[in-house]
Structures are given as structure tokens and as C-alpha cells.
Design a protein around this motif. Sequence first.
Motif, PDB file in Angstrom:
ATOM      1  N   TYR A  92       3.662  15.349 -10.456  1.00 57.69           N
ATOM      2  CA  TYR A  92       3.330  15.329 -12.245  1.00 57.69           C
ATOM      3  C   TYR A  92       2.962  15.915 -12.585  1.00 57.69           C
ATOM      4  O   TYR A  92       3.347  16.687 -13.636  1.00 57.69           O
ATOM      5  N   LEU A  93       1.712  15.427 -12.860  1.00 59.45           N
ATOM      6  CA  LEU A  93       0.287  15.882 -13.437  1.00 59.45           C
ATOM      7  C   LEU A  93       0.109  17.705 -13.259  1.00 59.45           C
ATOM      8  O   LEU A  93       0.027  18.331 -13.882  1.00 59.45           O
ATOM      9  N   SER A  94       0.141  18.417 -11.627  1.00 59.55           N
ATOM     10  CA  SER A  94       0.373  19.237 -11.167  1.00 59.55           C
ATOM     11  C   SER A  94       1.318  20.185 -11.823  1.00 59.55           C
ATOM     12  O   SER A  94       0.893  21.436 -12.637  1.00 59.55           O
ATOM     13  N   VAL A  95       2.783  19.718 -11.717  1.00 56.50           N
ATOM     14  CA  VAL A  95       3.662  20.837 -13.167  1.00 56.50           C
ATOM     15  C   VAL A  95       3.159  21.545 -14.383  1.00 56.50           C
ATOM     16  O   VAL A  95       3.111  21.842 -14.981  1.00 56.50           O
ATOM     17  N   GLU A  96       3.350  19.477 -14.853  1.00 57.15           N
ATOM     18  CA  GLU A  96       2.435  19.677 -15.848  1.00 57.15           C
ATOM     19  C   GLU A  96       0.787  20.648 -16.509  1.00 57.15           C
ATOM     20  O   GLU A  96       1.635  21.030 -17.334  1.00 57.15           O
ATOM     21  N   TYR A  97      -0.033  20.653 -15.425  1.00 57.92           N
ATOM     22  CA  TYR A  97      -0.807  21.537 -15.389  1.00 57.92           C
ATOM     23  C   TYR A  97      -0.617  22.968 -15.759  1.00 57.92           C
ATOM     24  O   TYR A  97      -0.947  24.103 -16.162  1.00 57.92           O
ATOM     25  N   CYS A  98       0.511  23.638 -14.572  1.00 60.05           N
ATOM     26  CA  CYS A  98       0.846  24.836 -14.547  1.00 60.05           C
ATOM     27  C   CYS A  98       1.440  24.914 -15.726  1.00 60.05           C
ATOM     28  O   CYS A  98       1.799  26.439 -15.978  1.00 60.05           O
ATOM     29  N   LEU A  99       1.782  24.343 -16.078  1.00 63.81           N
ATOM     30  CA  LEU A  99       3.262  24.498 -16.948  1.00 63.81           C
ATOM     31  C   LEU A  99       2.493  24.566 -18.892  1.00 63.81           C
ATOM     32  O   LEU A  99       3.152  25.006 -20.108  1.00 63.81           O
ATOM     33  N   ARG A 100       1.160  24.699 -19.278  1.00 64.84           N
ATOM     34  CA  ARG A 100       0.672  23.643 -20.321  1.00 64.84           C
ATOM     35  C   ARG A 100       0.439  25.431 -20.969  1.00 64.84           C
ATOM     36  O   ARG A 100       0.201  24.892 -22.755  1.00 64.84           O
ATOM     37  N   HIS A 101       0.587  26.202 -20.974  1.00 67.62           N
ATOM     38  CA  HIS A 101       0.528  27.377 -21.984  1.00 67.62           C
ATOM     39  C   HIS A 101       1.648  28.366 -22.049  1.00 67.62           C
ATOM     40  O   HIS A 101       1.414  29.234 -22.282  1.00 67.62           O
ATOM     41  N   GLN A 102       3.264  27.228 -21.354  1.00 74.56           N
ATOM     42  CA  GLN A 102       4.219  28.043 -21.767  1.00 74.56           C
ATOM     43  C   GLN A 102       4.701  27.947 -22.663  1.00 74.56           C
ATOM     44  O   GLN A 102       4.429  26.643 -22.933  1.00 74.56           O
ATOM     45  N   SER A 103       5.149  29.023 -23.420  1.00 74.12           N
ATOM     46  CA  SER A 103       6.353  28.415 -25.021  1.00 74.12           C
ATOM     47  C   SER A 103       8.039  27.981 -24.552  1.00 74.12           C
ATOM     48  O   SER A 103       7.689  28.580 -23.562  1.00 74.12           O
ATOM     49  N   PRO A 104       8.487  27.469 -25.352  1.00 73.52           N
ATOM     50  CA  PRO A 104       9.904  27.173 -25.446  1.00 73.52           C
ATOM     51  C   PRO A 104      10.535  28.836 -24.784  1.00 73.52           C
ATOM     52  O   PRO A 104      11.673  28.673 -24.126  1.00 73.52           O
ATOM     53  N   LYS A 105      10.017  29.648 -26.372  1.00 71.22           N
ATOM     54  CA  LYS A 105      10.611  31.384 -25.646  1.00 71.22           C
ATOM     55  C   LYS A 105      10.745  31.339 -24.176  1.00 71.22           C
ATOM     56  O   LYS A 105      11.273  31.605 -23.807  1.00 71.22           O
ATOM     57  N   SER A 106       9.148  31.491 -23.985  1.00 71.19           N
ATOM     58  CA  SER A 106       9.348  31.840 -23.008  1.00 71.19           C
ATOM     59  C   SER A 106       9.774  31.184 -21.231  1.00 71.19           C
ATOM     60  O   SER A 106      10.676  32.100 -20.676  1.00 71.19           O
ATOM     61  N   LEU A 107       9.613  30.138 -20.949  1.00 64.62           N
ATOM     62  CA  LEU A 107      10.505  29.857 -20.603  1.00 64.62           C
ATOM     63  C   LEU A 107      12.062  29.723 -20.487  1.00 64.62           C
ATOM     64  O   LEU A 107      12.600  29.785 -19.097  1.00 64.62           O
ATOM     65  N   MET A 132       0.919  -1.163  -0.424  1.00 62.62           N
ATOM     66  CA  MET A 132       0.076  -0.275  -0.272  1.00 62.62           C
ATOM     67  C   MET A 132       0.797   1.470  -0.236  1.00 62.62           C
ATOM     68  O   MET A 132       0.807   1.823  -0.751  1.00 62.62           O
ATOM     69  N   GLU A 133       2.015   0.747   0.504  1.00 62.48           N
ATOM     70  CA  GLU A 133       2.844   2.294   0.901  1.00 62.48           C
ATOM     71  C   GLU A 133       3.847   2.356  -0.236  1.00 62.48           C
ATOM     72  O   GLU A 133       3.886   3.439  -0.981  1.00 62.48           O
ATOM     73  N   VAL A 134       3.577   1.487  -1.193  1.00 63.29           N
ATOM     74  CA  VAL A 134       4.311   1.823  -2.695  1.00 63.29           C
ATOM     75  C   VAL A 134       3.399   2.713  -3.353  1.00 63.29           C
ATOM     76  O   VAL A 134       4.044   3.501  -4.587  1.00 63.29           O
ATOM     77  N   MET A 135       1.534   2.440  -3.454  1.00 64.58           N
ATOM     78  CA  MET A 135       0.806   2.622  -4.508  1.00 64.58           C
ATOM     79  C   MET A 135       1.050   4.317  -3.925  1.00 64.58           C
ATOM     80  O   MET A 135       0.455   4.585  -4.607  1.00 64.58           O
ATOM     81  N   LEU A 136       0.859   3.678  -2.606  1.00 65.50           N
ATOM     82  CA  LEU A 136       0.938   5.921  -2.549  1.00 65.50           C
ATOM     83  C   LEU A 136       1.897   6.633  -3.127  1.00 65.50           C
ATOM     84  O   LEU A 136       1.618   7.558  -3.131  1.00 65.50           O
ATOM     85  N   ASN A 137       2.734   6.072  -3.069  1.00 64.30           N
ATOM     86  CA  ASN A 137       4.537   6.566  -2.974  1.00 64.30           C
ATOM     87  C   ASN A 137       3.942   7.061  -4.704  1.00 64.30           C
ATOM     88  O   ASN A 137       4.657   8.257  -4.991  1.00 64.30           O
ATOM     89  N   LEU A 138       3.548   6.063  -5.194  1.00 56.48           N
ATOM     90  CA  LEU A 138       3.981   6.667  -7.089  1.00 56.48           C
ATOM     91  C   LEU A 138       2.363   7.456  -7.180  1.00 56.48           C
ATOM     92  O   LEU A 138       2.976   8.041  -8.178  1.00 56.48           O
ATOM     93  N   ALA A 139       1.705   7.416  -6.634  1.00 51.31           N
ATOM     94  CA  ALA A 139       0.070   8.015  -6.608  1.00 51.31           C
ATOM     95  C   ALA A 139       0.938  10.031  -6.624  1.00 51.31           C
ATOM     96  O   ALA A 139       0.056  10.441  -7.103  1.00 51.31           O
ATOM     97  N   ALA A 140       1.488   9.642  -5.396  1.00 50.85           N
ATOM     98  CA  ALA A 140       2.233  11.083  -4.750  1.00 50.85           C
ATOM     99  C   ALA A 140       3.198  11.760  -6.034  1.00 50.85           C
ATOM    100  O   ALA A 140       2.822  12.878  -6.499  1.00 50.85           O
ATOM    101  N   VAL A 141       3.519  10.880  -7.081  1.00 55.58           N
ATOM    102  CA  VAL A 141       4.541  11.459  -8.090  1.00 55.58           C
ATOM    103  C   VAL A 141       3.926  11.608  -8.780  1.00 55.58           C
ATOM    104  O   VAL A 141       4.623  12.197  -9.190  1.00 55.58           O
ATOM    105  N   ALA A 142       2.980  10.570  -9.726  1.00 55.17           N
ATOM    106  CA  ALA A 142       2.172  11.065 -10.560  1.00 55.17           C
ATOM    107  C   ALA A 142       1.325  12.150 -10.459  1.00 55.17           C
ATOM    108  O   ALA A 142       1.329  12.947 -11.287  1.00 55.17           O
TER     109      ALA A 142
END
Length: 73
Positions: free
Chosen positions: A15-30, A2-12
Motif C-alpha cells: 500500500y505504501l509503495s503504491v501511494e509513494y509511486c502515485l504521489r505526484h499524480q493528479s486526478p486529471k492525469s490518472l 508471526m505469519e499474520v504479522m508478516l502478511n500485514l507488513a507485506a500488505v502495508a
Amino acid sequence: MMEVMLNLAAVACLYLSVEYCLRHQSPKSLDDASLIPFADDPDVARRVEQATGKTINAVAPEVAKPGWGNVEV
């Protein structure tokens, strides 16, 4: 197990929250955002421009106004 599953869920979730925050950024702006720390020092900005070939919009540091120097309280 169960601990491994919770760790994988936390990592996922991370990752998804960072992708969501950076979704409108272009390579030029970054790329521009990565050069911001060098913008307030014209000498360093010039050296970074020479090293990377990227243009940095350097801003001269603000000069202290007369009478606003070392104020004793």
C-alpha cells in the motif's frame, strides 16, 4: 501469529509503495491514463467518448510503408 504479522507488513508495504509511486499524480492525469488504451483506434475512441463524455485524443494507426509489408526471410 508471526505469519499474520508478516502478511500485514507485506500488505502495508504494498500500500505504501503504491501511494509513494502515485504521489505526484493528479486526478486529471490518472483519468487521461485510463483512456490511453482507446487512443489508437478512432472508432473505439469515438464510442468511448459517446459513452463516457470524456475527450480522447485519438491517433490514426500507422500505415505500412511501401515495401515494408510481408517480408519473407
